[in-house]
Write an enzyme that holds these catalytic residues in place. Structure first.
Site, short mmCIF file in Angstrom:
data_model
loop_
_atom_site.label_atom_id
_atom_site.label_comp_id
_atom_site.label_asym_id
_atom_site.label_seq_id
_atom_site.Cartn_x
_atom_site.Cartn_y
_atom_site.Cartn_z
N ILE A 1 -0.15 -1.74 7.49
CA ILE A 1 -2.01 -2.00 8.91
C ILE A 1 -3.10 -1.65 8.18
CG2 ILE A 1 -2.38 -0.31 10.29
CD1 ILE A 1 0.33 0.53 11.33
N ASP A 2 -3.90 -2.61 8.56
CA ASP A 2 -5.38 -2.70 7.46
C ASP A 2 -6.02 -2.09 8.86
OD1 ASP A 2 -7.59 -2.63 5.65
OD2 ASP A 2 -8.15 -4.11 7.18
N THR B 1 -6.01 1.93 9.77
CA THR B 1 -5.68 2.77 9.93
C THR B 1 -6.18 4.14 10.63
OG1 THR B 1 -3.46 2.57 8.53
CG2 THR B 1 -3.56 4.28 9.24
N GLU C 1 0.67 -0.68 0.20
CA GLU C 1 -0.44 0.06 0.18
C GLU C 1 0.60 1.13 0.07
OE1 GLU C 1 -2.63 0.65 2.68
OE2 GLU C 1 -3.81 2.54 1.84
N ASP D 1 -6.34 -4.49 0.62
CA ASP D 1 -7.06 -4.85 1.88
C ASP D 1 -7.91 -6.39 1.48
OD1 ASP D 1 -7.45 -1.83 2.02
OD2 ASP D 1 -8.29 -0.79 0.43
N ASP E 1 -0.89 -4.97 3.29
CA ASP E 1 -0.73 -4.18 3.85
C ASP E 1 -0.59 -4.56 5.54
OD1 ASP E 1 -2.52 -2.12 4.93
OD2 ASP E 1 -4.17 -2.34 3.84
C1 IPD Z 1 -9.00 0.81 5.16
C2 IPD Z 1 -9.93 0.02 5.64
C3 IPD Z 1 -11.51 0.03 5.57
C4 IPD Z 1 -12.60 0.56 3.95
C5 IPD Z 1 -11.48 0.88 3.34
C6 IPD Z 1 -9.69 0.81 3.49
P1 IPD Z 1 -6.77 1.00 5.62
O1 IPD Z 1 -8.00 0.32 4.66
O2 IPD Z 1 -9.53 -1.56 4.78
O3 IPD Z 1 -12.03 -0.91 6.37
O4 IPD Z 1 -12.92 0.13 4.51
O5 IPD Z 1 -11.69 1.36 2.27
O6 IPD Z 1 -9.51 1.70 2.91
O7 IPD Z 1 -6.57 2.35 4.28
O8 IPD Z 1 -6.92 1.31 7.31
O9 IPD Z 1 -5.48 0.45 5.00
CA CA Z 2 -6.58 -1.44 3.81
CA CA Z 3 -3.28 0.06 4.61
#
Ligand code: IPD
Ligand code: CA
Ligand code: CA
Length: 257
Positions: free
Chosen positions: A82-83, A85, A64, A208, A80
């Site tokens: 950190i998913d 964030t 990412e 994601d 990813d």
């Molecule tokens: C997000 C999360 C979130 C989703 C967003 C993503 P991030 O990723 O997965 O649940 O709704 O579309 O972008 O930005 O925390 O890596």
């Molecule tokens: Ca993510």
């Molecule tokens: Ca992320």
């Protein structure tokens, strides 16, 4: 060997996350409102890269924050760091590291680790899915009306016909519980574990969903785009369910109800 590198890479990222969690760190904004990236995202990504590059310096990487590191390789790591964030930045322990591995365009391994609640999800193509080394299975629910669903909302692109807000309102008005965790990788893993019966989202990126997609599939679920075609992480739409409510949920998402 690939599996052991994957596990060590996910653990390395998670250790970095834990080090920063609820401490002081720099936060910046990306495209859209509240689309954050923190110092911890970059540090987690660096720790993950170190593990992978040490074992497999020639593998292709899509991550990412760093983007595409193109290599002439059959293997591609989709990362990813950190998913979730926004959760992480607010000290909410609903966030994880997510890494999927593709071989010649097919997802073969996936791991998602939330170190705060100590949940490690793993799947290998053809070998099922596990949570902390115990086999997991999707739920048995057969009706959307009796389901517990989860969704997410993108940082941009909310208001449009059949967009995220419209679909959410449609389900909520009918009394269907739809949760929002803020981490797509966790949403998918919790479908795989049978906690949720289904998940849908309008705009995900490959990092994601790559690992979670395999984990749901290997737990006996179905993952598709909004037309019902087999899922590809390189297009935005996703519906992931226990399989039994899949066609009905597609109708709800597309407004055919
Ligand atoms: C997000 C999360 C979130 C989703 C967003 C993503 P991030 O990723 O997965 O649940 O709704 O579309 O972008 O930005 O925390 O890596
Ligand atoms: Ca993510
Ligand atoms: Ca992320």
């Amino acid at each position: 060997m690939l599996k052991s590198t994957l596990i060590r890479a996910v653990e390395a990222g998670a250790e970095v996350m834990q080090g920063y969690f609820q401490g002081e760190f720099k936060i910046s904004n990306k495209e859209g409102i509240n689309n954050l990236v923190t110092e911890a995202d970059h540090a987690s990504e660096a720790a993950i890269f170190e593990v992978i590059k040490n074992d497999y310096p020639d593998h292709h990487i899509l991550s990412e924050e760093a983007g595409e590191i193109a290599m002439d390789s059959h293997i591609k790591w989709i990362i990813d760091p950190i998913d979730g964030t926004v959760n992480f930045a607010h000290g909410l322990p609903l966030c994880c590291v997510s890494i999927g591995i593709e071989e010649d365009g097919e997802m073969i391994l996936g791991a998602v680790y939330n170190p705060f609640i100590k949940e490690f999800f793993f799947a290998q193509k053809g070998y099922g899915a596990t949570l902390n080394d115990k086999k997991i299975q999707v739920s048995e629910e057969t009706e959307v009306g009796k389901s517990c669903l989860v969704t997410g909302f993108p940082y941009t692109y909310l208001d449009q016909p059949n967009g995220p807000l419209e679909v959410f309102a449609r389900l909520i008005r009918k009394g269907v519980p739809v949760r929002r965790l803020g981490s797509a990788a966790m949403d998918l893993c919790w479908v795989a574990a049978g906690r949720f019966d289904g998940f849908y989202e309008h705009k995900l990126q490959a990092w994601d969903s790559a690992a979670g997609f395999l984990i749901v599939t290997e737990a006996g679920g179905r993952v598709s785009d909004f037309t019902g075609r087999p899922y590809s992480p390189y297009q935005p739409h996703i519906v992931a369910t226990n399989g039994k409510i899949h066609d009905e949920l597609l109708n709800w998402v597309n407004g055919n109800v």
